[in-house]
Design a protein around this motif. Structure first.
Motif, PDB file in Angstrom:
ATOM      1  N   LEU A   1      21.634  53.079  35.451  1.00 41.87           N
ATOM      2  CA  LEU A   1      22.637  52.023  35.327  1.00 41.87           C
ATOM      3  C   LEU A   1      22.101  50.641  35.659  1.00 41.87           C
ATOM      4  CD1 LEU A   1      25.669  53.810  37.071  1.00 41.87           C
ATOM      5  CD2 LEU A   1      24.919  53.964  34.693  1.00 41.87           C
ATOM      6  N   SER A   2      20.837  50.561  36.033  1.00 43.84           N
ATOM      7  CA  SER A   2      20.304  49.300  36.551  1.00 43.84           C
ATOM      8  C   SER A   2      20.334  48.167  35.535  1.00 43.84           C
ATOM      9  CB  SER A   2      18.878  49.506  37.068  1.00 43.84           C
ATOM     10  OG  SER A   2      18.028  49.974  36.022  1.00 43.84           O
ATOM     11  N   ASN A   3      20.289  48.507  34.262  1.00 46.88           N
ATOM     12  CA  ASN A   3      20.322  47.479  33.219  1.00 46.88           C
ATOM     13  C   ASN A   3      21.600  47.586  32.389  1.00 46.88           C
ATOM     14  OD1 ASN A   3      18.877  45.227  32.069  1.00 46.88           O
ATOM     15  ND2 ASN A   3      18.576  46.469  30.231  1.00 46.88           N
ATOM     16  N   SER A   4      22.653  48.121  33.026  1.00 44.88           N
ATOM     17  CA  SER A   4      23.889  48.409  32.284  1.00 44.88           C
ATOM     18  C   SER A   4      25.094  47.654  32.824  1.00 44.88           C
ATOM     19  CB  SER A   4      24.196  49.912  32.329  1.00 44.88           C
ATOM     20  OG  SER A   4      23.198  50.662  31.665  1.00 44.88           O
ATOM     21  N   ILE A   5      25.952  47.241  31.895  1.00 47.27           N
ATOM     22  CA  ILE A   5      27.292  46.769  32.228  1.00 47.27           C
ATOM     23  C   ILE A   5      28.231  47.947  31.986  1.00 47.27           C
ATOM     24  CG2 ILE A   5      29.149  45.176  31.610  1.00 47.27           C
ATOM     25  CD1 ILE A   5      26.961  43.228  30.663  1.00 47.27           C
ATOM     26  N   ILE A   6      28.977  48.320  32.994  1.00 46.93           N
ATOM     27  CA  ILE A   6      29.860  49.486  32.899  1.00 46.93           C
ATOM     28  C   ILE A   6      31.290  49.035  32.650  1.00 46.93           C
ATOM     29  CG2 ILE A   6      30.676  51.569  34.032  1.00 46.93           C
ATOM     30  CD1 ILE A   6      27.647  51.494  33.509  1.00 46.93           C
ATOM     31  N   TYR A   7      31.907  49.617  31.646  1.00 52.60           N
ATOM     32  CA  TYR A   7      33.322  49.391  31.376  1.00 52.60           C
ATOM     33  C   TYR A   7      34.082  50.589  31.933  1.00 52.60           C
ATOM     34  CZ  TYR A   7      37.642  48.448  28.775  1.00 52.60           C
ATOM     35  OH  TYR A   7      38.952  48.186  28.424  1.00 52.60           O
ATOM     36  N   GLU A   8      34.956  50.328  32.894  1.00 54.13           N
ATOM     37  CA  GLU A   8      35.706  51.400  33.550  1.00 54.13           C
ATOM     38  C   GLU A   8      37.197  51.186  33.339  1.00 54.13           C
ATOM     39  OE1 GLU A   8      36.451  53.494  37.943  1.00 54.13           O
ATOM     40  OE2 GLU A   8      35.410  51.563  37.834  1.00 54.13           O
ATOM     41  N   VAL A   9      37.900  52.257  32.979  1.00 54.49           N
ATOM     42  CA  VAL A   9      39.344  52.200  32.772  1.00 54.49           C
ATOM     43  C   VAL A   9      40.039  53.002  33.869  1.00 54.49           C
ATOM     44  CG1 VAL A   9      41.243  52.895  31.255  1.00 54.49           C
ATOM     45  CG2 VAL A   9      39.160  51.911  30.280  1.00 54.49           C
ATOM     46  N   GLY A  10      41.073  52.431  34.458  1.00 58.81           N
ATOM     47  CA  GLY A  10      41.853  53.127  35.468  1.00 58.81           C
ATOM     48  C   GLY A  10      41.089  53.390  36.752  1.00 58.81           C
ATOM     49  N   PRO A  11      40.499  52.370  37.369  1.00 60.45           N
ATOM     50  CA  PRO A  11      39.694  52.589  38.574  1.00 60.45           C
ATOM     51  C   PRO A  11      40.493  52.989  39.799  1.00 60.45           C
ATOM     52  CG  PRO A  11      39.954  50.240  38.162  1.00 60.45           C
ATOM     53  CD  PRO A  11      40.509  50.949  36.959  1.00 60.45           C
ATOM     54  N   GLY A  12      41.792  52.712  39.818  1.00 58.16           N
ATOM     55  CA  GLY A  12      42.614  53.110  40.958  1.00 58.16           C
ATOM     56  C   GLY A  12      42.098  52.521  42.253  1.00 58.16           C
ATOM     57  N   PRO A  13      41.995  53.324  43.311  1.00 60.87           N
ATOM     58  CA  PRO A  13      41.517  52.803  44.602  1.00 60.87           C
ATOM     59  C   PRO A  13      40.024  52.539  44.631  1.00 60.87           C
ATOM     60  CG  PRO A  13      41.992  55.141  44.775  1.00 60.87           C
ATOM     61  CD  PRO A  13      42.485  54.712  43.417  1.00 60.87           C
ATOM     62  N   GLY A  14      39.284  52.969  43.599  1.00 57.59           N
ATOM     63  CA  GLY A  14      37.917  52.519  43.461  1.00 57.59           C
ATOM     64  C   GLY A  14      36.793  53.463  43.825  1.00 57.59           C
ATOM     65  N   ALA A  15      37.051  54.764  43.913  1.00 58.96           N
ATOM     66  CA  ALA A  15      35.973  55.694  44.275  1.00 58.96           C
ATOM     67  C   ALA A  15      34.841  55.677  43.252  1.00 58.96           C
ATOM     68  CB  ALA A  15      36.529  57.112  44.427  1.00 58.96           C
ATOM     69  N   LEU A  16      35.187  55.718  41.971  1.00 55.54           N
ATOM     70  CA  LEU A  16      34.146  55.699  40.943  1.00 55.54           C
ATOM     71  C   LEU A  16      33.525  54.313  40.832  1.00 55.54           C
ATOM     72  CD1 LEU A  16      32.522  57.107  38.782  1.00 55.54           C
ATOM     73  CD2 LEU A  16      34.411  56.754  37.171  1.00 55.54           C
ATOM     74  N   THR A  17      34.338  53.282  40.954  1.00 52.31           N
ATOM     75  CA  THR A  17      33.819  51.908  40.913  1.00 52.31           C
ATOM     76  C   THR A  17      32.721  51.732  41.952  1.00 52.31           C
ATOM     77  OG1 THR A  17      36.076  51.187  40.380  1.00 52.31           O
ATOM     78  CG2 THR A  17      34.482  49.477  40.929  1.00 52.31           C
ATOM     79  N   ARG A  18      33.001  52.159  43.160  1.00 58.36           N
ATOM     80  CA  ARG A  18      32.035  52.026  44.252  1.00 58.36           C
ATOM     81  C   ARG A  18      30.774  52.851  43.974  1.00 58.36           C
ATOM     82  NH1 ARG A  18      35.922  52.769  49.455  1.00 58.36           N
ATOM     83  NH2 ARG A  18      33.910  53.185  50.482  1.00 58.36           N
ATOM     84  N   ALA A  19      30.957  54.048  43.441  1.00 56.18           N
ATOM     85  CA  ALA A  19      29.791  54.889  43.133  1.00 56.18           C
ATOM     86  C   ALA A  19      28.918  54.245  42.071  1.00 56.18           C
ATOM     87  CB  ALA A  19      30.260  56.268  42.682  1.00 56.18           C
ATOM     88  N   LEU A  20      29.541  53.645  41.072  1.00 56.38           N
ATOM     89  CA  LEU A  20      28.776  52.979  40.012  1.00 56.38           C
ATOM     90  C   LEU A  20      27.964  51.819  40.582  1.00 56.38           C
ATOM     91  CD1 LEU A  20      31.605  52.966  37.323  1.00 56.38           C
ATOM     92  CD2 LEU A  20      29.448  54.219  37.127  1.00 56.38           C
ATOM     93  N   LEU A  21      28.574  51.044  41.463  1.00 56.07           N
ATOM     94  CA  LEU A  21      27.882  49.910  42.063  1.00 56.07           C
ATOM     95  C   LEU A  21      26.800  50.384  43.029  1.00 56.07           C
ATOM     96  CD1 LEU A  21      31.038  47.693  42.586  1.00 56.07           C
ATOM     97  CD2 LEU A  21      29.129  47.175  41.051  1.00 56.07           C
TER      98      LEU A  21
END
Length: 286
Positions: A49-69
């Motif tokens: 993911l180091s050279n990627s922009i991630i499009y996330e739908v429905g992040p909610g409280p952010g567990a996946l968002t945080r993992a991606l970052l």
């Protein structure tokens, strides 16, 4: 008692849910992931993911968002329909300055390339725990783009296991249908791993799974997506009937077209391979 904090210095997801009053709404198809080990596994399944922009739908409280970052995503663009979750996302944005954009709105109505903007040399990937009530509709939206290859390089998505089975199903199987053809005629689709109900708050009544989809370049012989979708929809609308009957819904005599495509008029939709459907759609284009 002081709560334990995760590796990124933010509170555990269960504390975030409690502190921001994020009781899941059934009307929004919400089931929140709380385990950062699991969301880390999902993030890693999406590749480097180091050279990627991630499009996330429905992040909610952010567990996946945080993992991606935490797993090195250059940037995450998150679309959230539930205004209650925006504050929780802003907490993450503050911990990762300049790396998280939060947009409140309906993902089904988004013009994603315009939303994401200039990407430079970065690759765009979609990674999401899709809300159950719109997951299939979003997937169809992303699979049926007129311009191909699409604006994204890969999809790493969570669905109910039943939907995941349909996406990757082979001909002559019970799960094989319209979604299988749309997912496979110009992409590679595979089921990566299952996610048990206990991983969510609240736990759903079904097992979920992660599906990976990678677009491939269209061949010169690939039919128009719109024509293919009409043929596939008509064929599976009455899947128990022979094609000579189910294809009548397209308004023209199907017999000469089936003959031209080399497909038996007595065949049923579930017996046709992806190549069969493409060949038949090309005949309907003429």
């Amino acid at each position: 008692m002081t709560a334990l904090y995760s590796d990124d210095g933010l509170p555990p997801i269960r504390d975030v849910i409690r502190d921001f009053g994020l009781a899941a709404k059934k009307s929004l198809g919400q089931n929140f992931l709380t385990d950062l080990n699991l969301t880390g596994k999902i993030a890693r399944a999406a590749g480097d993911l180091s050279n990627s922009i991630i499009y996330e739908v429905g992040p909610g409280p952010g567990a996946l968002t945080r993992a991606l970052l935490m797993n090195g995503a250059h940037k995450v663009v998150a679309v959230e329909m539930d205004e209650r979750c925006i504050a929780a996302q802003q907490q993450i944005a503050a911990a990762y300055p300049g790396r998280l954009d939060i947009i409140e709105g309906d993902a089904l109505k988004m013009d994603e390339p315009a939303l994401i903007g200039e990407t430079g040399d970065k690759t765009v990937r979609i990674v999401a725990n899709l809300p159950y009530n719109v997951g299939t509709a979003l997937l169809v939206k992303w699979l049926t783009l007129e311009k191909w290859p699409p604006w994204y390089a890969s999809l790493t998505l969570m669905f109910q296991k039943e939907v995941g089975d349909r996406i990757v199903a082979a001909p002559r199987s019970k799960a094989y249908g319209r979604l299988s053809v749309l997912a496979q005629y110009r992409a590679h689709a595979r089921r990566l791993f299952d996610v048990p109900a206990r991983a969510f708050v609240p736990p759903p009544k079904v097992t979920s799974c992660i599906v990976g989809i990678t677009p491939v370049a269209e061949r010169a012989s690939t039919p128009s997506q719109k024509v293919l979708e009409k043929v596939v929809s008509a064929a599976f609308s009455q899947r128990r009937k022979m094609l000579r009957a189910s294809l009548k819904g397209l308004g023209v005599d199907p017999l000469p077209r089936l003959q031209a495509a080399g497909i038996a008029e007595t065949a049923r939709a579930e017996e046709l391979t992806i190549d069969d459907f493409c060949r038949l759609a090309r005949v309907y284009e003429m």
